[in-house]
Design a protein around this motif. Sequence first.
Motif, PDB file in Angstrom:
ATOM      1  N   MET A 119       0.829  -1.202   0.000  1.00 45.80           N
ATOM      2  CA  MET A 119       0.000   0.000   0.000  1.00 45.80           C
ATOM      3  C   MET A 119       0.866   1.256   0.000  1.00 45.80           C
ATOM      4  SD  MET A 119      -2.844  -1.270   2.778  1.00 45.80           S
ATOM      5  CE  MET A 119      -3.726   0.306   2.776  1.00 45.80           C
ATOM      6  N   ASP A 120       0.370   2.269  -0.648  1.00 46.77           N
ATOM      7  CA  ASP A 120       1.094   3.543  -0.733  1.00 46.77           C
ATOM      8  C   ASP A 120       0.586   4.467   0.368  1.00 46.77           C
ATOM      9  OD1 ASP A 120       2.698   5.601  -1.534  1.00 46.77           O
ATOM     10  OD2 ASP A 120       1.392   6.243  -3.181  1.00 46.77           O
ATOM     11  N   ASN A 121       1.164   4.327   1.573  1.00 46.49           N
ATOM     12  CA  ASN A 121       0.727   5.138   2.703  1.00 46.49           C
ATOM     13  C   ASN A 121       1.296   6.548   2.618  1.00 46.49           C
ATOM     14  OD1 ASN A 121      -0.794   3.208   4.281  1.00 46.49           O
ATOM     15  ND2 ASN A 121       1.149   2.170   4.667  1.00 46.49           N
ATOM     16  N   ALA A 122       0.418   7.533   2.753  1.00 43.63           N
ATOM     17  CA  ALA A 122       0.871   8.926   2.797  1.00 43.63           C
ATOM     18  C   ALA A 122       1.646   9.163   4.089  1.00 43.63           C
ATOM     19  CB  ALA A 122      -0.320   9.871   2.710  1.00 43.63           C
ATOM     20  N   THR A 123       2.756   9.885   3.998  1.00 43.81           N
ATOM     21  CA  THR A 123       3.579  10.149   5.174  1.00 43.81           C
ATOM     22  C   THR A 123       3.452  11.609   5.594  1.00 43.81           C
ATOM     23  OG1 THR A 123       5.503  10.642   3.789  1.00 43.81           O
ATOM     24  CG2 THR A 123       5.237   8.366   4.554  1.00 43.81           C
ATOM     25  N   THR A 124       3.846  11.867   6.817  1.00 42.41           N
ATOM     26  CA  THR A 124       3.814  13.222   7.349  1.00 42.41           C
ATOM     27  C   THR A 124       4.959  13.393   8.325  1.00 42.41           C
ATOM     28  OG1 THR A 124       2.384  14.885   8.390  1.00 42.41           O
ATOM     29  CG2 THR A 124       2.306  12.661   9.303  1.00 42.41           C
ATOM     30  N   THR A 125       5.143  14.601   8.803  1.00 40.23           N
ATOM     31  CA  THR A 125       6.214  14.887   9.754  1.00 40.23           C
ATOM     32  C   THR A 125       5.705  14.694  11.178  1.00 40.23           C
ATOM     33  OG1 THR A 125       7.203  16.501   8.241  1.00 40.23           O
ATOM     34  CG2 THR A 125       7.868  16.594  10.560  1.00 40.23           C
ATOM     35  N   TRP A 126       6.400  13.872  11.931  1.00 37.44           N
ATOM     36  CA  TRP A 126       6.042  13.621  13.324  1.00 37.44           C
ATOM     37  C   TRP A 126       7.135  14.156  14.231  1.00 37.44           C
ATOM     38  CZ3 TRP A 126       1.570  11.222  15.082  1.00 37.44           C
ATOM     39  CH2 TRP A 126       0.788  10.570  14.127  1.00 37.44           C
ATOM     40  N   SER A 127       6.731  14.790  15.324  1.00 42.47           N
ATOM     41  CA  SER A 127       7.699  15.163  16.345  1.00 42.47           C
ATOM     42  C   SER A 127       7.976  13.959  17.226  1.00 42.47           C
ATOM     43  CB  SER A 127       7.170  16.313  17.203  1.00 42.47           C
ATOM     44  OG  SER A 127       6.063  15.893  17.978  1.00 42.47           O
ATOM     45  N   THR A 128       9.106  13.979  17.905  1.00 37.93           N
ATOM     46  CA  THR A 128       9.438  12.868  18.794  1.00 37.93           C
ATOM     47  C   THR A 128       8.398  12.712  19.894  1.00 37.93           C
ATOM     48  OG1 THR A 128      11.798  13.239  18.387  1.00 37.93           O
ATOM     49  CG2 THR A 128      11.207  11.943  20.330  1.00 37.93           C
ATOM     50  N   ALA A 132       6.105   9.389  20.534  1.00 44.09           N
ATOM     51  CA  ALA A 132       6.182   8.698  21.821  1.00 44.09           C
ATOM     52  C   ALA A 132       4.816   8.620  22.498  1.00 44.09           C
ATOM     53  CB  ALA A 132       7.188   9.406  22.730  1.00 44.09           C
ATOM     54  N   SER A 133       4.071   9.729  22.465  1.00 46.64           N
ATOM     55  CA  SER A 133       2.773   9.753  23.151  1.00 46.64           C
ATOM     56  C   SER A 133       1.753   8.851  22.465  1.00 46.64           C
ATOM     57  CB  SER A 133       2.248  11.192  23.231  1.00 46.64           C
ATOM     58  OG  SER A 133       2.095  11.751  21.934  1.00 46.64           O
ATOM     59  N   ILE A 134       1.714   8.863  21.125  1.00 51.93           N
ATOM     60  CA  ILE A 134       0.765   8.009  20.415  1.00 51.93           C
ATOM     61  C   ILE A 134       1.187   6.543  20.525  1.00 51.93           C
ATOM     62  CG2 ILE A 134      -0.176   7.448  18.145  1.00 51.93           C
ATOM     63  CD1 ILE A 134      -0.198  10.375  17.486  1.00 51.93           C
ATOM     64  N   PHE A 135       2.492   6.281  20.555  1.00 49.74           N
ATOM     65  CA  PHE A 135       2.986   4.920  20.777  1.00 49.74           C
ATOM     66  C   PHE A 135       2.480   4.389  22.115  1.00 49.74           C
ATOM     67  CE2 PHE A 135       6.210   2.135  22.695  1.00 49.74           C
ATOM     68  CZ  PHE A 135       6.292   1.133  21.746  1.00 49.74           C
ATOM     69  N   LEU A 136       2.562   5.209  23.167  1.00 49.37           N
ATOM     70  CA  LEU A 136       2.123   4.791  24.493  1.00 49.37           C
ATOM     71  C   LEU A 136       0.615   4.564  24.532  1.00 49.37           C
ATOM     72  CD1 LEU A 136       2.881   4.275  27.448  1.00 49.37           C
ATOM     73  CD2 LEU A 136       2.560   6.723  27.884  1.00 49.37           C
ATOM     74  N   VAL A 137      -0.140   5.491  23.941  1.00 47.78           N
ATOM     75  CA  VAL A 137      -1.596   5.353  23.913  1.00 47.78           C
ATOM     76  C   VAL A 137      -2.005   4.103  23.149  1.00 47.78           C
ATOM     77  CG1 VAL A 137      -3.736   6.369  23.017  1.00 47.78           C
ATOM     78  CG2 VAL A 137      -2.064   7.813  24.191  1.00 47.78           C
ATOM     79  N   THR A 138      -1.306   3.823  22.050  1.00 50.21           N
ATOM     80  CA  THR A 138      -1.612   2.643  21.236  1.00 50.21           C
ATOM     81  C   THR A 138      -1.408   1.356  22.035  1.00 50.21           C
ATOM     82  OG1 THR A 138      -1.038   3.773  19.173  1.00 50.21           O
ATOM     83  CG2 THR A 138      -0.978   1.367  19.156  1.00 50.21           C
ATOM     84  N   LEU A 139      -0.296   1.271  22.743  1.00 50.14           N
ATOM     85  CA  LEU A 139      -0.027   0.072  23.530  1.00 50.14           C
ATOM     86  C   LEU A 139      -1.036  -0.121  24.656  1.00 50.14           C
ATOM     87  CD1 LEU A 139       3.869   0.002  23.911  1.00 50.14           C
ATOM     88  CD2 LEU A 139       2.444  -1.367  22.395  1.00 50.14           C
ATOM     89  N   LEU A 233       2.328   1.835  11.239  1.00 47.09           N
ATOM     90  CA  LEU A 233       2.100   3.170  10.680  1.00 47.09           C
ATOM     91  C   LEU A 233       2.995   4.199  11.354  1.00 47.09           C
ATOM     92  CD1 LEU A 233      -1.803   3.239  10.320  1.00 47.09           C
ATOM     93  CD2 LEU A 233      -0.104   3.006   8.491  1.00 47.09           C
ATOM     94  N   LEU A 234       3.211   4.048  12.658  1.00 50.59           N
ATOM     95  CA  LEU A 234       4.110   4.968  13.364  1.00 50.59           C
ATOM     96  C   LEU A 234       5.544   4.822  12.861  1.00 50.59           C
ATOM     97  CD1 LEU A 234       2.896   4.817  17.078  1.00 50.59           C
ATOM     98  CD2 LEU A 234       2.776   6.773  15.522  1.00 50.59           C
ATOM     99  N   VAL A 235       5.973   3.579  12.674  1.00 46.42           N
ATOM    100  CA  VAL A 235       7.334   3.331  12.173  1.00 46.42           C
ATOM    101  C   VAL A 235       7.514   3.957  10.789  1.00 46.42           C
ATOM    102  CG1 VAL A 235       8.925   1.538  11.383  1.00 46.42           C
ATOM    103  CG2 VAL A 235       7.668   1.241  13.534  1.00 46.42           C
TER     104      VAL A 235
END
Length: 286
Positions: A119-128, A132-139, A233-235
């Motif tokens: 799949m051709d996922n659109a990318t964007t700019t993420w701050s650290t 980190a915060s969305i990674f934690l919420v996801t887990l 998606l985060l990676v």
Amino acid sequence: MEYQRVLAGDQRRIGRGIIAIILLVGGMFGMTLGAVQIAFRLDAALGLSGYTASIQVAAMLPIALLIPWSMFLQRWLYGVRAASLTSVLNVFRTAVFGKAMLVVVPLWTINLVISNLVMDNATTTWSTASLASIFLVTLLLTPLQAAGEEYGYRGLVFRIAASWAKGPRTALLIGILVSSVVFAVVHFSTDPWVNLYYVVFASTLAVITWRSGGLEIGIVIHAVNNTLGFLILLVLHADFTAANDRSNGVGSAIMLLPCTLHIALTAWVWWQTRSSGPVRTRVQRT
């Protein structure tokens, strides 16, 4: 009695079932709307924009609350103890859960990696900080969000619809059909490939719930799918807003890969229960 037949009785109580389904879905969307409004106001106060951890919480937490909400509706409207919604043994079967994890995690990792590479996922700019915060919420919340959908749709809706017919085979078919259609509809996709995936996803998990006598395997499949999907998606630094787009044209034949995997896992569960048949229980009321 099989899992999906626990709410069956002398009367079909179709009107009560429809009210229960409306309350289930309405409660989910009502809680989601409230949570999203809080997230927007919080982000505005903090000067944040784009897809934030607050929005991720607002998307996950209300659906996770379907676990107690489904249990409450079953107890209130049908007089059946809340714990029975988990399994025919009225408990969460850790052995079933653990065995499913060993099978599902490696298979789903391969599936999601291949799917996201194609799949051709659109990318964007993420701050650290955002990563980190969305990674934690996801887990923390995504496994609970997936479990909430299982309790709501493969649990309560499946049981309600299966109580509308007297014959066990007809009841099973109605339960699978209604719960799968409701699950697909609440995702509001207009793409035929995506809708095909939702129907296969829901119907196979309903069959697995029936054969295994509980929600544990479905929770594993759903939780692994959603959690690993978000983490990948985060990676990739993907744009979550674009990734959650379900409009016409976003799907493709790649959706047949997870559909095939769902069918294969369902066949595996069926094979595991080929001698015993669907796990059964007695109706227990309090």
